[in-house]
Design a protein around this motif. Structure first.
Motif, short mmCIF file in Angstrom:
data_model
loop_
_atom_site.label_atom_id
_atom_site.label_comp_id
_atom_site.label_asym_id
_atom_site.label_seq_id
_atom_site.Cartn_x
_atom_site.Cartn_y
_atom_site.Cartn_z
N PHE A 58 4.82 8.37 22.82
CA PHE A 58 4.21 7.91 24.11
C PHE A 58 2.56 8.28 23.87
O PHE A 58 1.84 7.99 24.86
CB PHE A 58 4.73 8.41 25.27
N ASP A 59 2.53 8.86 22.64
CA ASP A 59 0.88 9.13 22.54
C ASP A 59 0.15 7.97 21.79
O ASP A 59 -0.94 8.06 21.64
CB ASP A 59 0.80 10.65 21.63
N PHE A 60 0.75 7.23 20.89
CA PHE A 60 0.37 6.30 20.29
C PHE A 60 -0.40 5.37 21.04
O PHE A 60 -0.11 4.94 22.16
CB PHE A 60 1.03 5.48 19.39
N SER A 61 -1.59 4.79 20.54
CA SER A 61 -2.61 3.52 21.45
C SER A 61 -1.84 2.30 21.10
O SER A 61 -1.94 2.04 19.84
CB SER A 61 -4.11 3.77 20.96
N GLU A 62 -1.86 1.35 22.02
CA GLU A 62 -1.53 -0.05 21.85
C GLU A 62 -2.88 -0.85 21.60
O GLU A 62 -3.90 -0.35 21.93
CB GLU A 62 -0.85 -0.26 22.99
N ASP A 63 -2.54 -1.69 20.92
CA ASP A 63 -3.59 -2.71 20.71
C ASP A 63 -5.04 -2.04 20.18
O ASP A 63 -5.85 -2.28 20.59
CB ASP A 63 -3.97 -3.74 21.88
N TYR A 64 -4.66 -1.45 18.89
CA TYR A 64 -5.50 -0.77 18.50
C TYR A 64 -6.79 -1.26 17.73
O TYR A 64 -6.07 -2.37 16.82
CB TYR A 64 -5.03 0.55 17.38
N GLN A 65 -7.80 -1.38 17.96
CA GLN A 65 -8.85 -2.52 17.56
C GLN A 65 -9.81 -1.85 16.40
O GLN A 65 -10.32 -2.58 15.47
CB GLN A 65 -9.96 -2.67 18.56
N ASP A 66 -9.88 -0.56 16.07
CA ASP A 66 -10.90 0.31 15.09
C ASP A 66 -10.36 0.00 13.93
O ASP A 66 -9.24 0.91 13.30
CB ASP A 66 -11.32 1.25 15.46
N SER A 67 -10.49 -1.09 12.92
CA SER A 67 -10.09 -1.11 11.66
C SER A 67 -10.27 -0.07 10.68
O SER A 67 -9.46 0.42 9.64
CB SER A 67 -10.45 -2.49 11.17
N SER A 68 -11.58 0.77 10.96
CA SER A 68 -11.72 1.60 10.00
C SER A 68 -11.09 3.03 10.10
O SER A 68 -10.83 3.81 9.42
CB SER A 68 -13.16 2.14 10.24
N THR A 69 -10.40 3.10 11.30
CA THR A 69 -9.64 4.33 11.57
C THR A 69 -8.26 4.04 11.76
O THR A 69 -7.31 4.76 12.05
CB THR A 69 -10.19 5.08 12.82
N GLY A 70 -7.64 2.95 11.82
CA GLY A 70 -6.26 2.43 12.25
C GLY A 70 -5.55 2.14 10.91
O GLY A 70 -6.26 2.50 9.72
N TRP A 71 -4.27 1.53 10.79
CA TRP A 71 -3.48 1.64 9.71
C TRP A 71 -3.12 0.14 9.62
O TRP A 71 -2.18 -0.21 9.00
CB TRP A 71 -2.18 2.25 10.24
N GLY A 72 -3.93 -1.02 10.26
CA GLY A 72 -3.67 -2.14 10.14
C GLY A 72 -2.28 -2.79 10.87
O GLY A 72 -1.66 -3.84 10.60
N LEU A 73 -2.10 -1.97 12.04
CA LEU A 73 -0.89 -2.00 12.81
C LEU A 73 -1.31 -2.44 14.09
O LEU A 73 -2.47 -2.08 14.42
CB LEU A 73 0.22 -1.22 12.84
#
Length: 595
Positions: A58-73
């Protein structure tokens, strides 16, 4: 390991049952996470591995937009922070997710009844399984995920309406990905129903999704009646939002613009130009009703948005008329601006030591040192921005306007997330102003105590191949003016010579400095275009090229070349600070040698 996690104790699951009912609708994922974290302080018989899996879920963020800090998911970390040593940390981290944890979430997705919980568990399995275990998730878990997202909307399982629109958007995209007509229809109907139930005219964040997600989406199967209803509701909103300006019904220009822009886009695709013009002119007419009572800065801001809106839809005559109104408001806007200042003290000894270090050695060495020292560093500027954004995040979330002396907006800088380049330009521009006082002290010492004169500077720059010999007559006259403190003459004479020298780099490297003109011939590319040429970046390096662009041609920076050559620079701009910086840029040309 998985069976151990799941069966050792059911305490956590039992405690979560307070959320897992079809009657509980007043919470979101953050509330579940916050509750679970309180269990850490309690004893007992809580299975720590199970608790960790639940908290992370329940801590993960949905619809994550920052490609530089995300995982491509689709999901991403809730937070990312700089460790100060060139590395970064994140929480929750995908590195902690295991195959056992994914199996645990898959079981939980099938057990729970509350659709918000079910969607989160199933969504994580669908998103993470391939990346973590290498095995593709089943379409069954995707269908569970989609159905739970749709049920979240249909059953009003939300704390904030806007998050449900994101979930329904996700449901529609996944349904289309599966090419499941039944699920696509369910997602479409859920979007239509949820917007119809929760739309509020003056809150544009709560409507427009039906148009954005469904209209012109051929894979959705929107019926003509459904499309007509969406457009009619936008028309009704536009009418209500622009009808009158009274205590009972206020005109909301931003909400009205949101409706008008969608309608204009729709009618343009249908090639109904008169309808495009009609809905846009409604915005202009509505602004006319409220603009007289607004302060000049607010009125100018509204008109700027209207001008861009008209231009975007090719209403050029109307846009020109709005531009004239903006120009008329300029002096009033400028009079409203209030200066602010900040003072600080520098120890005398430290300044003396700095000046001594910068002016040590013969004049050739000193000039070379100055040339290198005062070229700004882009990476350092970026670090400063990120440090400042931690201490004062709000100023990096809003769009900033840059105005000239007459109050006209000449450039904007968006939020840090959308316009990092603009913030870098502004930071370097401010750093140039700050370092100008150190450059001035060094130049004063050199001229008054070390005997620096035009002969030394000419000797330093004459070795560069990018300045043609016939230009030194003009450069010498310009330097005479500088050393006589006639900065008006110096600046007017020297800027075109610097522009010519930089243009020569492109020509000598085989690049093109011309572009077609409307008269059928050719004219020179602008100085800004030349400074953005890859040849310049490769020859001079990014820091050098950016420095010249910020100093001479970028409206977010000093923009000296354009301001001077277009007659926009006020007399007080021809000062010692500007002259020192331009002299430094001239000296920098001496660093350029032929390979």
């Amino acid at each position: 390991m998985h069976n151990y996690i799941y069966t050792k104790t059911m305490n956590v699951i039992e405690l979560l049952n307070q959320f897992d009912t079809l009657e509980r609708k007043d919470f979101d994922e953050h509330d579940v996470s916050s509750f679970l974290k309180t269990l850490r302080a309690k004893d007992g018989n809580i299975d720590n591995e199970q608790l960790k899996a639940e908290i992370m879920a329940f801590d993960f963020s949905e619809d994550y937009q920052d490609s530089s800090t995300g995982w491509g998911l689709y999901f991403g970390p809730m937070m990312v922070w700089n460790n100060g040593d060139g590395t970064a940390s994140e929480y929750p981290s995908i590195k902690v997710v295991t195959s056992d944890m994914i199996d645990y979430w898959a079981n939980r997705a099938k057990e729970v009844t509350n659709p918000m919980l079910k969607a989160r568990y199933a969504g994580l399995v669908w998103d993470f399984k391939k990346k973590i275990s290498g095995a593709s998730p089943t379409h069954e878990i995707c269908r569970i995920y989609i159905k739970a997202l749709v049920d979240t909307g249909n059953g009003d399982f939300h704390k904030f309406e806007v998050t449900t629109f994101s979930k329904l958007k996700r449901a529609l995209a996944l349904s289309i990905g599966l090419n499941d007509r039944n699920l696509i229809s369910q997602a479409k109907n859920a979007i239509l129903a949820f917007e119809d139930k929760n739309s509020i005219d003056d809150k544009p964040g709560l409507w427009g999704y039906s148009y954005d997600l469904l209209v012109d989406n051929k894979k959705v199967g929107l019926t003509p009646d459904e499309e007509r209803a969406i457009i009619e509701e936008l028309e009704n909103k536009l009418n209500r939002l622009t009808a009158s300006d009274s205590n009972e019904q206020k005109i909301d220009p931003w909400a009205a613009e949101a409706a008008a822009e969608r309608l204009a886009t729709y009618y343009r695709k249908k090639q109904k130009s008169e309808e495009v013009k009609r809905v846009l002119l409604k915005i202009g007419a509505a602004l006319d009703k409220i603009i007289a009572g607004a302060n000049p800065m607010q009125a100018s801001s509204w008109l700027e948005r209207l001008h861009k809106l008209y231009l975007n839809f090719n209403l050029h005559e109307e846009a020109e008329a709005v531009l004239l109104r903006i120009r008329e408001l300029g002096p009033q806007v400028a009079s409203e601006l209030k200066p602010f200042s900040h003072s600080f003290e520098l120890p005398r000894k430290e300044m003396d030591d700095y000046i001594a270090a910068m002016t040590e050695g013969d004049l050739k060495e000193v000039i070379l040192r100055i040339a290198n020292q005062y070229i700004p560093n882009k990476e350092k500027a970026k670090e400063q921005i990120f440090d400042l954004s931690k201490n004062s995040p709000f100023i990096f979330l809003i769009t900033q306007q840059i105005q000239d002396d007459k109050g006209r907006v000449v450039a904007t800088v968006g939020s840090l997330e959308t316009d990092i380049e603009g913030h870098i330009v502004r930071r370097i521009s401010e750093n140039l102003a700050f370092s100008a006082m150190f450059l001035r002290l060094v130049m004063y010492e050199l001229v008054n105590n070390k005997g620096l004169n035009k002969t030394h500077i000419l000797a330093f720059i004459k070795k560069t191949p990018i300045i043609n010999n016939d230009r030194f007559v003009i450069i010498e006259r310009a330097l005479d003016a500088y050393f006589q403190n006639d900065f008006l003459v110096f600046i007017h004479l020297i800027i075109p010579q610097i522009e010519e020298a930089i243009r020569n780099i492109v020509e000598y490297a085989g690049g093109n400095v011309l572009k077609p003109s409307r008269s059928g011939g050719y004219h020179l590319r602008t100085f800004d275009e030349i400074l953005r040429d890859e040849i310049i970046k490769d020859s001079l390096g990014e820091d050098f090229a950016d420095y010249f662009r910020i100093l001479f041609t970028d409206q977010r920076g000093w923009n000296l070349r354009n301001n001077v050559c277009h007659g926009m620079a006020a007399p007080n701009k021809f000062n010692q600070q500007s002259a020192d910086r331009i002299l430094h840029s001239l000296i920098c040309l001496g660093l350029i040698e032929k390979k």
